[in-house]
Motif scaffolding. Structure first.
Motif, PDB file in Angstrom:
ATOM      1  N   PHE A  99       0.838  -1.192   0.000  1.00 27.82           N
ATOM      2  CA  PHE A  99       0.000   0.000   0.000  1.00 27.82           C
ATOM      3  C   PHE A  99       0.872   1.241   0.000  1.00 27.82           C
ATOM      4  CE2 PHE A  99       0.411  -1.576   4.375  1.00 27.82           C
ATOM      5  CZ  PHE A  99       1.007  -0.489   5.023  1.00 27.82           C
ATOM      6  N   ASP A 100       0.282   2.351  -0.356  1.00 22.32           N
ATOM      7  CA  ASP A 100       0.964   3.638  -0.355  1.00 22.32           C
ATOM      8  C   ASP A 100       0.932   4.202   1.071  1.00 22.32           C
ATOM      9  OD1 ASP A 100       1.190   6.609  -0.468  1.00 22.32           O
ATOM     10  OD2 ASP A 100       1.319   6.275  -2.628  1.00 22.32           O
ATOM     11  N   HIS A 101       2.086   4.317   1.699  1.00 21.28           N
ATOM     12  CA  HIS A 101       2.154   4.719   3.103  1.00 21.28           C
ATOM     13  C   HIS A 101       1.594   6.111   3.331  1.00 21.28           C
ATOM     14  CE1 HIS A 101       5.203   1.551   4.714  1.00 21.28           C
ATOM     15  NE2 HIS A 101       4.429   1.041   3.764  1.00 21.28           N
ATOM     16  N   ASN A 102       1.884   7.031   2.434  1.00 17.35           N
ATOM     17  CA  ASN A 102       1.395   8.402   2.602  1.00 17.35           C
ATOM     18  C   ASN A 102      -0.129   8.452   2.536  1.00 17.35           C
ATOM     19  OD1 ASN A 102       3.940   9.564   2.904  1.00 17.35           O
ATOM     20  ND2 ASN A 102       4.209   9.820   0.687  1.00 17.35           N
ATOM     21  N   GLU A 103      -0.706   7.734   1.582  1.00 16.58           N
ATOM     22  CA  GLU A 103      -2.158   7.726   1.444  1.00 16.58           C
ATOM     23  C   GLU A 103      -2.827   7.074   2.645  1.00 16.58           C
ATOM     24  OE1 GLU A 103      -2.419   7.617  -3.467  1.00 16.58           O
ATOM     25  OE2 GLU A 103      -2.910   5.825  -2.300  1.00 16.58           O
ATOM     26  N   VAL A 104      -2.235   5.995   3.133  1.00 15.38           N
ATOM     27  CA  VAL A 104      -2.774   5.308   4.309  1.00 15.38           C
ATOM     28  C   VAL A 104      -2.749   6.235   5.521  1.00 15.38           C
ATOM     29  CG1 VAL A 104      -2.344   3.489   5.984  1.00 15.38           C
ATOM     30  CG2 VAL A 104      -2.356   2.952   3.548  1.00 15.38           C
ATOM     31  N   LEU A 105      -1.638   6.957   5.715  1.00  9.84           N
ATOM     32  CA  LEU A 105      -1.538   7.879   6.857  1.00  9.84           C
ATOM     33  C   LEU A 105      -2.587   8.986   6.761  1.00  9.84           C
ATOM     34  CD1 LEU A 105       2.338   8.216   7.290  1.00  9.84           C
ATOM     35  CD2 LEU A 105       0.721   7.200   8.902  1.00  9.84           C
ATOM     36  N   ILE A 106      -2.808   9.489   5.546  1.00  8.93           N
ATOM     37  CA  ILE A 106      -3.831  10.530   5.367  1.00  8.93           C
ATOM     38  C   ILE A 106      -5.197   9.992   5.761  1.00  8.93           C
ATOM     39  CG2 ILE A 106      -5.105  11.845   3.611  1.00  8.93           C
ATOM     40  CD1 ILE A 106      -2.433  12.242   2.153  1.00  8.93           C
ATOM     41  N   VAL A 107      -5.510   8.784   5.308  1.00  4.97           N
ATOM     42  CA  VAL A 107      -6.825   8.193   5.585  1.00  4.97           C
ATOM     43  C   VAL A 107      -7.012   7.946   7.077  1.00  4.97           C
ATOM     44  CG1 VAL A 107      -8.233   6.117   5.273  1.00  4.97           C
ATOM     45  CG2 VAL A 107      -7.143   7.190   3.292  1.00  4.97           C
ATOM     46  N   LEU A 108      -5.996   7.392   7.743  1.00  5.48           N
ATOM     47  CA  LEU A 108      -6.115   7.111   9.176  1.00  5.48           C
ATOM     48  C   LEU A 108      -6.195   8.394  10.001  1.00  5.48           C
ATOM     49  CD1 LEU A 108      -3.640   4.104   9.477  1.00  5.48           C
ATOM     50  CD2 LEU A 108      -6.128   4.016   9.655  1.00  5.48           C
ATOM     51  N   LYS A 109      -5.370   9.376   9.668  1.00  7.32           N
ATOM     52  CA  LYS A 109      -5.428  10.660  10.386  1.00  7.32           C
ATOM     53  C   LYS A 109      -6.776  11.335  10.176  1.00  7.32           C
ATOM     54  CE  LYS A 109      -1.806  13.360   9.924  1.00  7.32           C
ATOM     55  NZ  LYS A 109      -0.665  14.058   9.262  1.00  7.32           N
ATOM     56  N   LEU A 110      -7.233  11.304   8.932  1.00  4.43           N
ATOM     57  CA  LEU A 110      -8.515  11.938   8.619  1.00  4.43           C
ATOM     58  C   LEU A 110      -9.658  11.209   9.319  1.00  4.43           C
ATOM     59  CD1 LEU A 110      -9.667  14.267   7.016  1.00  4.43           C
ATOM     60  CD2 LEU A 110      -9.818  12.777   5.017  1.00  4.43           C
ATOM     61  N   GLY A 111      -9.546   9.877   9.414  1.00  2.00           N
ATOM     62  CA  GLY A 111     -10.571   9.107  10.121  1.00  2.00           C
ATOM     63  C   GLY A 111     -10.656   9.501  11.583  1.00  2.00           C
ATOM     64  N   LEU A 112      -9.516   9.726  12.223  1.00  2.00           N
ATOM     65  CA  LEU A 112      -9.502  10.140  13.630  1.00  2.00           C
ATOM     66  C   LEU A 112     -10.070  11.548  13.806  1.00  2.00           C
ATOM     67  CD1 LEU A 112      -6.012   8.767  14.763  1.00  2.00           C
ATOM     68  CD2 LEU A 112      -8.264   7.873  15.382  1.00  2.00           C
ATOM     69  N   ILE A 113      -9.704  12.453  12.906  1.00  2.00           N
ATOM     70  CA  ILE A 113     -10.194  13.830  13.013  1.00  2.00           C
ATOM     71  C   ILE A 113     -11.701  13.890  12.782  1.00  2.00           C
ATOM     72  CG2 ILE A 113     -10.073  16.136  11.984  1.00  2.00           C
ATOM     73  CD1 ILE A 113      -7.114  15.545  11.374  1.00  2.00           C
TER      74      ILE A 113
END
Length: 681
Positions: free
Chosen positions: A578-592
């Motif tokens: 998976f694309d690490h940057n995209e995954v981090l964006i999705v997880l951070k956005l999910g928390l926010i």
């Protein structure tokens, strides 16, 4: 010397001379030598009328002058002036509901292979909308209001450049001699004369309409535009029309065109008329009076029996139902399509009823038919009023409502069939195949785009109220489409949503709902945040069999975030691909998005910007369930402590009969509370 001067004159003025030849006039198209190119379903009748589309759904019809027209001075790069006059007539399947309209167009090709039906009028598609490389100029005569393109109404004329979002539009009308504006009904089945003129010196396009051959002095539309960058040296001129969920027959009765001059006006009296229905010839029968009497009596009895039977099974149509926008299907059509609502065609069971797979003939189309449960507490009329509004929604990431049917207490809704089913089947338990990260990210962005349209792009604000993985359906190309609008609420932009009963699914319900009972765009964002975490982690928002420390997905993701091991939460079935940057964006956005405070959640417009990489996402500094000064996710569970859900499981929908629960205060710990719901063991 004289020959030299003539040759010199022709050399310098060859373009204007050739342009004078770019003129044609059709007072009907019945001549076998008629030079016209047709494609799609377009056809020419024997009486000389050409029909772009018939009353079949989702079709395209086009007609073009077969040879390209020289539009541009190759030396100077400027476009020549041109004008056209044509007479059209639109005959809708249903008198008040047109679908979708026609357009005069100047295009680089006669085929326009990428053009789609419905709102795209056979000219463009969702991917090439607004592209400079399209080289499309069109004047649309639109009979469906499409909010994706900011249409002003369902009876307008628009000037389009490389897009179907009109650069300028106006309600169909004509100006009389006294400058009074008189409305015109495009879908009124009567001939309408249109004039379109481009002045290359002034860079102006004028569009004029009239119900007669007399041209009004004042145009309906005037738009300043330089077509030199838009039009190529040689282009094709013609017409394109399409049908969608609703259908119309679009006819052209006559057409004239001229470069560098005024196109010849067309006299309605000299043009053919739209073909009428052929009346069947009846042969008179000479019979004796006694036989007539016997036949009359037997016929009367038969008619009485059939009438009683018909009344018993009648689909009564009340006046208010005529205003419902989506297509109305006959009950027998849907019964046959689903093979009598056979069990083998059952796709699933929801809060409002059962969903069946169906196949409609002519053309063969697969659909999903939702049969509303008679026990549903929502009134039929109120429900249909809501469906009428939702039936107008048009977006590529929403499941399209195709039509409906009502017979007595039976209410059936017909939707696009999604061959890959719902997203939850690919995320949880033992999926038939594992979604790649590329597929997951594409689905996330699609659903976000659909929600943004609901919140900001439609004429009203639409609160979905049940965003979750099982309501995200996947089409044949694995695009995510948000469906099931049975719980949706609409209200006007700028107004405040009223309080209502709490509906939705546990795990996706924003904490403030139990306090205010007021669903908002922010509560939809909260549910979308939960969806983001589900898609990235491959886990349900609340796990039945998990230990206390990882009971709630958002809490678990937050803990991993604090430990610096956030990527441990990524669905292991992707095996690290998976694309690490995209995954981090999705997880951070999910928390926010899962923040306990509504004001701390981003709008869907910001969410889309983050996902598209147009804006940098902020850092997560507070647990999603925390208040202003608190941490931890237990506050999220405490926020439900005033609600009694009668042992509803952690992923059971609260809808229809479940939504009228009374709320009584209980004082239990979060874990005890979940035990009481059957949510922990």
């Amino acid at each position: 010397m004289a020959h030299f001067l003539i040759l010199l004159f022709l050399t310098f003025f060859s373009v204007p001379v050739s342009c004078q030849m770019d003129e044609f006039v059709y007072t009907g198209f019945g001549d076998p030598n008629t030079n016209i190119s047709l494609n799609g379903v377009a056809m020419i009748y024997n009486n000389g009328v050409f029909q772009l589309t018939n009353e079949t759904r989702r079709l395209i019809g086009r007609a073009f002058y077969p040879s390209p027209i020289h539009f541009k001075n190759s030396t100077y790069g400027s476009v020549f002036s041109f004008s056209t006059c044509f007479v059209f007539s639109i005959h809708p399947e249903y008198p008040k509901l047109g679908g979708h309209g026609l357009a005069f167009t100047i295009a680089p090709s006669k085929e326009l292979k990428s053009g789609l039906p419905s709102q795209y009028l056979g000219l463009l598609n969702s991917k090439d909308m607004g592209n400079f490389s399209n080289h499309i100029f069109a004047v649309e005569f639109d009979t469906v209001q499409d909010f994706e393109f900011d249409d002003i109404n369902d009876n307008h004329v628009g000037i389009d450049v490389n897009s179907l979002t009109s650069n300028k539009s106006a309600a169909a009308a004509y100006l009389g001699d006294n400058s009074a504006e008189n409305s015109l009904n495009l879908k009124g089945s009567k001939p309408i004369v249109a004039w379109i003129e481009y002045d290359s010196a002034m860079n102006f396009v004028n569009v004029t309409l009239s119900p007669s051959s007399s041209k009004p002095r004042t145009p309906l539309l005037s738009f300043e535009v330089d077509l030199s960058p838009i039009l190529q040296e040689s282009m094709y001129v013609g017409f394109s029309a399409s049908t969608g969920l609703l259908a119309s027959s679009h006819y052209i009765l006559g057409w004239s065109f001229k470069m560098n001059g005024e196109a010849k006006s067309l006299e309605l009296d000299s043009l053919p008329s739209v073909p009428g229905l052929t009346k069947k010839k009846h042969t008179s029968l000479i019979v004796s009076l006694p036989i007539v009497g016997v036949v009359f009596i037997l016929t009367s009895i038969l008619i009485a029996v059939l009438t009683i039977r018909k009344i018993k099974n009648a689909e009564v149509i009340e006046a208010w139902e005529l205003e419902i926008v989506p297509h109305r299907y006959k009950y027998q059509q849907l019964k046959q399509a689903t093979r009598g609502f056979k069990g083998s065609e059952l796709l699933g069971v929801g809060g409002f009823g059962r969903v069946y797979k169906g196949t409609l003939p002519n053309p063969k189309t697969e659909v999903a038919v939702k049969r509303i449960s008679p026990e549903s507490k929502q009134g039929i009329r109120e429900f249909m009023s809501e469906i009428s509004s939702i039936g107008r929604l048009r977006h590529r990431n929403l499941v399209q409502l195709l039509g409906w049917c009502r017979r007595g207490g039976d209410l059936l809704l017909v939707y696009d069939f999604m061959p890959n089913g719902s997203l939850d089947k690919f995320l949880f338990d033992e999926p038939k195949c594992v979604l790649s990260w590329e597929q997951r990210f594409k689905i996330i962005k699609g659903v976000a785009s659909g929600l943004l349209y609901l919140h900001e792009g439609y004429e009203q604000i639409v609160i979905h109220r049940d965003v979750k993985a099982s309501n995200v359906l996947l089409d044949g190309e694995m695009n995510g489409r948000l469906g099931d609008f049975g719980l949706a609420k609409l209200y006007d932009h700028g107004s405040n949503p009223g309080t209502t009963r709490i509906v939705g699914t546990l795990g996706y319900l924003a904490p403030e709902l139990s306090r205010t009972g007021r669903a908002t765009t922010s509560s939809d964002v909260y549910a979308f945040g939960t969806l983001l975490l589900e898609v990235a982690c491959g886990r349900r928002p609340i796990e039945n069999k998990a230990g206390p420390e990882d009971l709630v997905l958002a809490d678990y993701v937050w803990n991993k975030w604090k430990e610096g091991r956030i990527l441990d939460m990524v669905d292991e079935r992707m095996e690290g691909d998976f694309d690490h940057n995209e995954v981090l964006i999705v997880l951070k956005l999910g928390l926010i998005c899962s923040s306990n405070e509504p004001l701390a959640r981003p709008s869907m417009r910001h969410v889309v910007s983050y996902l598209e990489g147009e804006a940098e996402i902020q850092e997560v500094v507070k647990a999603p369930g925390a208040g202003a000064d608190e941490g931890g996710f237990e506050d999220y569970l405490h926020s439900y402590a005033s609600s009694s859900f009668d042992k509803i499981s952690s992923h059971t929908q609260l809808a229809s009969g479940d939504v009228d629960r009374s709320f009584a205060s209980i004082s239990t710990s979060p874990l005890t509370f979940l035990h009481s719901m059957g949510g922990a063991s």
